[in-house]
Design an enzyme around this catalytic site. Structure first.
Site, mmCIF file in Angstrom:
data_model
loop_
_atom_site.group_PDB
_atom_site.id
_atom_site.type_symbol
_atom_site.label_atom_id
_atom_site.label_comp_id
_atom_site.label_asym_id
_atom_site.label_seq_id
_atom_site.Cartn_x
_atom_site.Cartn_y
_atom_site.Cartn_z
ATOM 1 N N TRP A 10 0.815 -1.228 0.000
ATOM 2 C CA TRP A 10 0.000 0.000 0.000
ATOM 3 C C TRP A 10 0.842 1.268 0.000
ATOM 4 O O TRP A 10 0.319 2.363 -0.160
ATOM 5 C CB TRP A 10 -0.944 0.005 1.216
ATOM 6 C CG TRP A 10 -2.018 -1.047 1.170
ATOM 7 C CD1 TRP A 10 -2.173 -2.042 0.233
ATOM 8 C CD2 TRP A 10 -3.100 -1.219 2.100
ATOM 9 N NE1 TRP A 10 -3.278 -2.819 0.531
ATOM 10 C CE2 TRP A 10 -3.860 -2.324 1.671
ATOM 11 C CE3 TRP A 10 -3.485 -0.558 3.261
ATOM 12 C CZ2 TRP A 10 -4.991 -2.777 2.356
ATOM 13 C CZ3 TRP A 10 -4.615 -0.991 3.954
ATOM 14 C CH2 TRP A 10 -5.357 -2.089 3.500
ATOM 15 N N HIS A 98 12.746 -2.774 -1.190
ATOM 16 C CA HIS A 98 11.889 -2.218 -2.245
ATOM 17 C C HIS A 98 12.657 -1.122 -2.989
ATOM 18 O O HIS A 98 13.450 -0.394 -2.391
ATOM 19 C CB HIS A 98 10.600 -1.643 -1.640
ATOM 20 C CG HIS A 98 9.603 -1.292 -2.683
ATOM 21 N ND1 HIS A 98 9.639 -0.107 -3.364
ATOM 22 C CD2 HIS A 98 8.556 -1.992 -3.203
ATOM 23 C CE1 HIS A 98 8.651 -0.076 -4.250
ATOM 24 N NE2 HIS A 98 7.982 -1.214 -4.170
ATOM 25 N N GLU A 100 11.873 1.708 -3.973
ATOM 26 C CA GLU A 100 11.733 3.077 -3.456
ATOM 27 C C GLU A 100 12.648 3.293 -2.251
ATOM 28 O O GLU A 100 13.131 4.395 -2.016
ATOM 29 C CB GLU A 100 10.257 3.363 -3.131
ATOM 30 C CG GLU A 100 9.471 3.577 -4.419
ATOM 31 C CD GLU A 100 8.059 3.044 -4.404
ATOM 32 O OE1 GLU A 100 7.491 2.828 -3.328
ATOM 33 O OE2 GLU A 100 7.529 2.821 -5.513
ATOM 34 N N GLU A 170 11.166 -6.774 -9.457
ATOM 35 C CA GLU A 170 10.426 -5.560 -9.795
ATOM 36 C C GLU A 170 11.321 -4.639 -10.624
ATOM 37 O O GLU A 170 12.113 -3.856 -10.055
ATOM 38 C CB GLU A 170 10.002 -4.830 -8.517
ATOM 39 C CG GLU A 170 9.121 -5.659 -7.617
ATOM 40 C CD GLU A 170 8.253 -4.768 -6.730
ATOM 41 O OE1 GLU A 170 7.034 -4.869 -6.832
ATOM 42 O OE2 GLU A 170 8.803 -3.967 -5.974
ATOM 43 N N GLY A 176 4.870 1.691 -10.880
ATOM 44 C CA GLY A 176 4.059 2.911 -10.827
ATOM 45 C C GLY A 176 4.057 3.703 -12.119
ATOM 46 O O GLY A 176 3.621 4.849 -12.147
ATOM 47 N N GLY A 237 1.433 -2.730 -6.277
ATOM 48 C CA GLY A 237 1.395 -1.419 -5.635
ATOM 49 C C GLY A 237 0.048 -0.753 -5.870
ATOM 50 O O GLY A 237 -0.937 -1.040 -5.190
ATOM 51 N N GLY A 238 -0.019 0.112 -6.866
ATOM 52 C CA GLY A 238 -1.212 0.928 -7.127
ATOM 53 C C GLY A 238 -2.512 0.140 -7.140
ATOM 54 O O GLY A 238 -3.504 0.558 -6.520
HETATM 55 C C1 PEP Z 1 5.439 -1.890 -6.002
HETATM 56 O O1 PEP Z 1 5.487 -0.816 -5.414
HETATM 57 O O2 PEP Z 1 5.944 -2.884 -5.477
HETATM 58 C C2 PEP Z 1 4.754 -1.933 -7.284
HETATM 59 C C3 PEP Z 1 4.914 -2.986 -8.018
HETATM 60 O O3 PEP Z 1 4.002 -0.829 -7.631
HETATM 61 P P1 PEP Z 1 2.985 -0.736 -8.883
HETATM 62 O O4 PEP Z 1 2.172 -1.999 -8.902
HETATM 63 O O5 PEP Z 1 2.165 0.479 -8.604
HETATM 64 O O6 PEP Z 1 3.839 -0.612 -10.112
#
Ligand code: PEP
Length: 257
Positions: A10, A98, A100, A170, A176, A237-238
């Site tokens: 989230w 992650h 980020e 990822e 995102g 994520g989103g």
């Molecule tokens: C994430 O933050 O792990 C991710 C995959 O984000 P999103 O699905 O928004 O790309």
């Protein structure tokens, strides 16, 4: 056969009422389906909602995860949260590394490694994120980056601890952005990652490790990605912030399970 695993990250989103409502609705919807028999599901809300959401989803079969942790056990680390604190409020999972945190907050491979060992040492499960930047992919450095992240992150992990590790591939350029890796790109990166895990821990153990894909997963691309042989679920994520979208991804997994 690896059971698919779909987790919702989230991030720093939703207020208290929205968080409780989303968790409660998710619990209710999953209770009336048999999706959880086919797919493991977890949510990773912001720290401040964990204790309450742990109560909301108690007994539902939905796992609770944190988005980060600090590696020290306790002490003068203002603003940080320990593994024991996460256990206390009902967490089973912790997301580590992650993108980020790597690229926005500036976490190093070494810090990520310390966090990962602390989580496993404390008996919780890890969702260990790896992935290349766009410029690294364009410079043909994807495999080099993945290998470095895997070898440094998982160094010193025991075979027993590896049974509590899920890897999440990822690609940073897909997070995102609405750009998703193709099924072929995901499969290639997952297969390569599994080969490094096999080199470190043996083929048999590597075959048991789940590798999620993350990066703009939506209900309409989830099945195509998760149908690939080395893609064992999704870190979302989103789309995990919207009940219908997250359920759609879980259902896509269940339809393959
Ligand atoms: C994430 O933050 O792990 C991710 C995959 O984000 P999103 O699905 O928004 O790309």
């Amino acid at each position: 056969m690896r059971k698919l695993f779909v987790a919702g990250n989230w991030k720093m989103n939703l207020n208290y009422i929205e968080a409780v409502t989303l968790a409660d609705d998710l619990k209710e919807q999953l209770a009336s389906s048999d999706d959880l028999a086919k797919v493991d599901v977890a949510i990773c809300p912001p720290f401040v909602y964990l204790a309450q959401l742990g109560q909301v989803i108690k007994g539902s079969g939905i796992g609770l995860g944190a988005q980060d942790v600090y590696f020290e056990k306790n002490g003068a680390f203002t603003g940080e949260i320990s593994v024991a604190m996460l256990k206390d409020v009902g967490c089973s999972y912790v997301i580590i590394g992650h993108s980020e945190r790597r690229h926005v907050i500036g976490e190093t491979d070494e810090l990520i490694h310390q966090k990962l060992l602390a989580v496993l040492g404390g008996g919780l499960k890890v969702i260990f994120c790896i992935g290349e930047l766009l410029e690294e992919r364009e410079s043909n450095l994807t495999e080099e980056v993945l290998e470095r992240q895997i070898r440094s992150g998982l160094a010193g992990v025991t075979a027993e601890q590896m049974s509590r590790v899920t890897v999440a591939y990822e690609p940073v350029w897909a997070i995102g952005t609405g750009k998703t890796a193709t099924g072929d790109q995901a499969q290639e990166a997952h297969k390569f990652s599994r080969s490094i895990i096999a080199d470190m821990f043996g083929v048999e153990l590597a075959q048991q490790v789940r590798i999620q894909y993350g990066g703009s997963v939506k209900p309409d691309n989830a099945a195509e990605l998760m149908a690939r042989p080395d893609v064992d679920g999704a870190l979302v994520g989103g789309a995990s912030l919207k009940l219908e979208a997250f359920l759609g991804i879980v259902e896509a997994g269940a339809s393959l399970g």
